[in-house]
Design an enzyme around this catalytic site. Structure first.
Site, PDB file in Angstrom:
ATOM      1  N   SER A 144      16.637  26.806 -28.334  1.00 48.74           N
ATOM      2  CA  SER A 144      15.689  27.641 -29.079  1.00 48.74           C
ATOM      3  C   SER A 144      14.970  26.848 -30.158  1.00 48.74           C
ATOM      4  O   SER A 144      14.073  27.368 -30.817  1.00 48.74           O
ATOM      5  CB  SER A 144      16.421  28.816 -29.734  1.00 48.74           C
ATOM      6  OG  SER A 144      17.396  28.337 -30.652  1.00 48.74           O
ATOM      7  N   HIS A 208     -11.090  11.410   6.888  1.00 45.61           N
ATOM      8  CA  HIS A 208      -9.877  10.888   7.537  1.00 45.61           C
ATOM      9  C   HIS A 208      -9.778   9.376   7.371  1.00 45.61           C
ATOM     10  O   HIS A 208      -9.174   8.699   8.204  1.00 45.61           O
ATOM     11  CB  HIS A 208      -9.845  11.243   9.030  1.00 45.61           C
ATOM     12  CG  HIS A 208      -9.899  12.717   9.305  1.00 45.61           C
ATOM     13  ND1 HIS A 208      -8.773  13.490   9.462  1.00 45.61           N
ATOM     14  CD2 HIS A 208     -10.952  13.567   9.441  1.00 45.61           C
ATOM     15  CE1 HIS A 208      -9.122  14.747   9.698  1.00 45.61           C
ATOM     16  NE2 HIS A 208     -10.441  14.817   9.686  1.00 45.61           N
ATOM     17  N   SER A 338      -3.837 -11.447 -11.983  1.00 44.17           N
ATOM     18  CA  SER A 338      -2.707 -12.105 -11.338  1.00 44.17           C
ATOM     19  C   SER A 338      -2.345 -13.373 -12.085  1.00 44.17           C
ATOM     20  O   SER A 338      -3.223 -14.092 -12.580  1.00 44.17           O
ATOM     21  CB  SER A 338      -3.039 -12.444  -9.883  1.00 44.17           C
ATOM     22  OG  SER A 338      -2.006 -13.206  -9.306  1.00 44.17           O
ATOM     23  N   LYS A 344      -8.429 -13.362  -9.730  1.00 43.88           N
ATOM     24  CA  LYS A 344      -8.182 -12.007  -9.248  1.00 43.88           C
ATOM     25  C   LYS A 344      -8.327 -11.011 -10.398  1.00 43.88           C
ATOM     26  O   LYS A 344      -7.815 -11.225 -11.490  1.00 43.88           O
ATOM     27  CB  LYS A 344      -6.786 -11.905  -8.649  1.00 43.88           C
ATOM     28  CG  LYS A 344      -6.528 -10.625  -7.850  1.00 43.88           C
ATOM     29  CD  LYS A 344      -5.185 -10.725  -7.132  1.00 43.88           C
ATOM     30  CE  LYS A 344      -5.001  -9.592  -6.141  1.00 43.88           C
ATOM     31  NZ  LYS A 344      -4.884  -8.289  -6.801  1.00 43.88           N
ATOM     32  N   VAL A 345      -9.027  -9.911 -10.122  1.00 43.76           N
ATOM     33  CA  VAL A 345      -9.200  -8.838 -11.103  1.00 43.76           C
ATOM     34  C   VAL A 345      -8.818  -7.519 -10.443  1.00 43.76           C
ATOM     35  O   VAL A 345      -9.269  -7.229  -9.327  1.00 43.76           O
ATOM     36  CB  VAL A 345     -10.653  -8.769 -11.626  1.00 43.76           C
ATOM     37  CG1 VAL A 345     -10.791  -7.639 -12.634  1.00 43.76           C
ATOM     38  CG2 VAL A 345     -11.061 -10.101 -12.252  1.00 43.76           C
ATOM     39  N   GLU A 351      -5.460   2.512 -11.985  1.00 37.99           N
ATOM     40  CA  GLU A 351      -4.008   2.537 -11.862  1.00 37.99           C
ATOM     41  C   GLU A 351      -3.373   3.323 -12.997  1.00 37.99           C
ATOM     42  O   GLU A 351      -2.431   4.100 -12.797  1.00 37.99           O
ATOM     43  CB  GLU A 351      -3.482   1.095 -11.829  1.00 37.99           C
ATOM     44  CG  GLU A 351      -3.882   0.342 -10.570  1.00 37.99           C
ATOM     45  CD  GLU A 351      -3.683  -1.156 -10.687  1.00 37.99           C
ATOM     46  OE1 GLU A 351      -3.116  -1.606 -11.716  1.00 37.99           O
ATOM     47  OE2 GLU A 351      -4.098  -1.886  -9.764  1.00 37.99           O
TER      48      GLU A 351
END
Length: 483
Positions: A144, A208, A338, A344-345, A351
């Site tokens: 409570s 799809h 990375s 790398k990006v 995310e």
């Protein structure tokens, strides 16, 4: 909050003693709960703590803290989760608003102005977040929220059974209006701007996860805009029940020990203090025994999280690549992606948003279980329910702003890639259905795919239409709406 005139006179006299004592030597007083009489504090010799007692006996209380023995006992009994699981500060601030409103109303009912003003002073400090360190209790305590309903500096006797749900609703409403709705509106406006910016860019659609007929990139973003618009409307639609306050229901909803009109006056005061349309709950028994209003709000937040998951996933997949993915969108590059792959990006804002969405979905499960377990006259999942509702509102509001500022606002269309994918799509053949029929159109598509040819070359090779007819009938810009 209602007291007899005798109790008021006695409490006023006791308060005067307190002030006199504080001006004198080292003697200090505290007003305990339950009861209204002041009693001296027995200080430990080291001055690092003081001795206080409850019905279970004496306990040592840190000398620099305003709370009492029952709070200390709760910290001893509920060592669950640590500091990260403390009662949300929004609830503590909401209590300050509620206590101020109640003291103000009781002043009208005859409460000594000195007492009322002292409570209001303390309540203002609580509402401003100045006394956060004096509220050490965790969420995982009495269901409570009893121990969290005590006001520091002066404890004015109230039932937590109606004050805690009142604070829950105040806290939830403020978080929705101050964090969630502004955040969603920010995201909505940014997506709307992109929908307008991209309105003339024609791309291939996908259903799809397979190629489908064309649409404009603006139309695709327009779907996201509508999702966020409905998200805002869903949250607002849940709020009228949240604006209903339990204050005045006291222990079980009957309003025992309150004056007629007290509940309505407190709700009016809270509305004036917050600028939100709070009213007294139509039925105090429901307000104490159930938390359907917050379950409903959590359900709206759950639906918002579903929309956010879809939008963020679409954007990160459309921006996948830069060379080996779909690559139709160019997302802002915020940080290296990375420690082993140079250059790398990653789509980190997408995310973050999807993780927030997952957390909100989980929060709603907990709120659902808690809301469904209100037994008889009191639901005792109150702290957990409000913790999760506030967490969901805060996460979605903050994530919407972060997603907007660090991703959506900087999205650009990769028109070269978009045009290439659209012109290679076999589903443009759908435009031929009205002219040569579904079966022949399907034969063109399957043959073109099998032989690695274009639709136009295949259609002419099969003799189903001429070169000129193909150019006339297969026009992506004419495939964006009804005719």
């Amino acid at each position: 909050m209602h007291r007899s005139a005798r109790n008021l006179q006695r409490f006023s006299a006791d308060l005067s003693k307190l002030w006199a004592a504080q001006r004198s030597s080292s003697l200090r007083y505290i007003c305990p709960a339950p009861g209204l009489q002041l009693r001296p504090l027995r200080m430990a010799s080291s001055e690092s703590f003081r001795i206080e007692s409850d019905t279970f006996g004496e306990l040592r209380v840190p000398s620099d803290k305003y709370y009492g023995a029952q709070t200390v006992r709760s910290t001893m009994n509920f060592k669950i989760g640590g500091a990260s699981e403390r009662m949300p500060i929004q609830v503590i601030k909401a209590f300050g608003i509620l206590k101020k409103a109640a003291a103000d109303v009781n002043k009208d009912y005859g409460l000594d102005p000195k007492i009322a003003d002292a409570v209001i002073k303390a309540a203002d400090e609580v509402a401003a977040g100045k006394l956060e360190d004096h509220f050490p209790l965790v969420v995982w305590q009495t269901g409570s929220g009893t121990k969290s309903s005590s006001l520091v500096l002066l404890h004015v006797l109230q039932s937590s059974n109606d004050t805690f749900p009142t604070a829950m609703h105040i806290a939830a409403a403020k978080e929705v209006h101050e964090v969630l709705l502004p955040g969603l509106q920010t995201l909505h406006d940014a997506l709307a701007a992109k929908a307008e910016q991209f309105k003339d860019i024609i791309k291939i659609g996908r259903t799809h996860t397979q190629d489908a007929v064309p649409l404009s990139l603006g139309q695709e973003f327009g779907g996201y805009v509508q999702q966020v618009k409905y998200s805002i409307e869903r949250v607002k639609a849940a709020m009228p029940r949240v604006y209903e306050l339990a204050a005045g229901g006291t222990a079980v909803g009957t309003g025992l020990n309150t004056r007629i009109g007290f509940a309505e006056k407190v709700a009016d005061k809270v509305a004036a203090l917050t600028g939100l349309p709070f009213i007294t709950a139509a039925n105090k028994f429901e307000a104490l025994a159930a938390h359907d209003a917050l379950v409903e709000l959590s359900g709206a937040l759950n639906t918002v999280s579903v929309s956010m998951m879809k939008i963020a996933n679409d954007i990160r997949f459309l921006g996948s690549g830069p060379r080996s993915g779909l690559g139709e969108l160019i997302l802002p590059e915020n940080e290296p992606g990375s420690s082993i792959m140079p250059g790398k990006v990653n789509p980190t804002q997408c995310e973050a948003m999807t993780m927030v969405a997952a957390q909100v979905m989980g929060n709603h499960v907990a709120v659902t279980v808690g809301g469904s377990n209100g037994h008889f006259e009191l639901n005792v999942f109150k702290p957990m329910i409000i913790k999760n509702v506030l967490n969901s509102a805060r996460l979605l509001g903050d994530a919407s702003v972060s997603f907007t500022n660090n991703c959506v606002s900087g999205i650009e269309a990769n028109t070269e890639r978009i045009n290439k994918l659209m012109n290679e799509s076999l589903m443009l053949v759908t435009a031929l259905n009205p002219h040569i029929g579904y079966d022949k159109a399907a034969t063109i598509a399957k043959t073109a795919h099998k032989e690695g040819l274009t639709l136009k070359t295949t259609a002419v090779k099969l003799g189903f239409l001429t070169d000129e007819q193909f150019e006339q009938w297969v026009r992506p810009q004419d495939m964006l709406g009804p005719k």
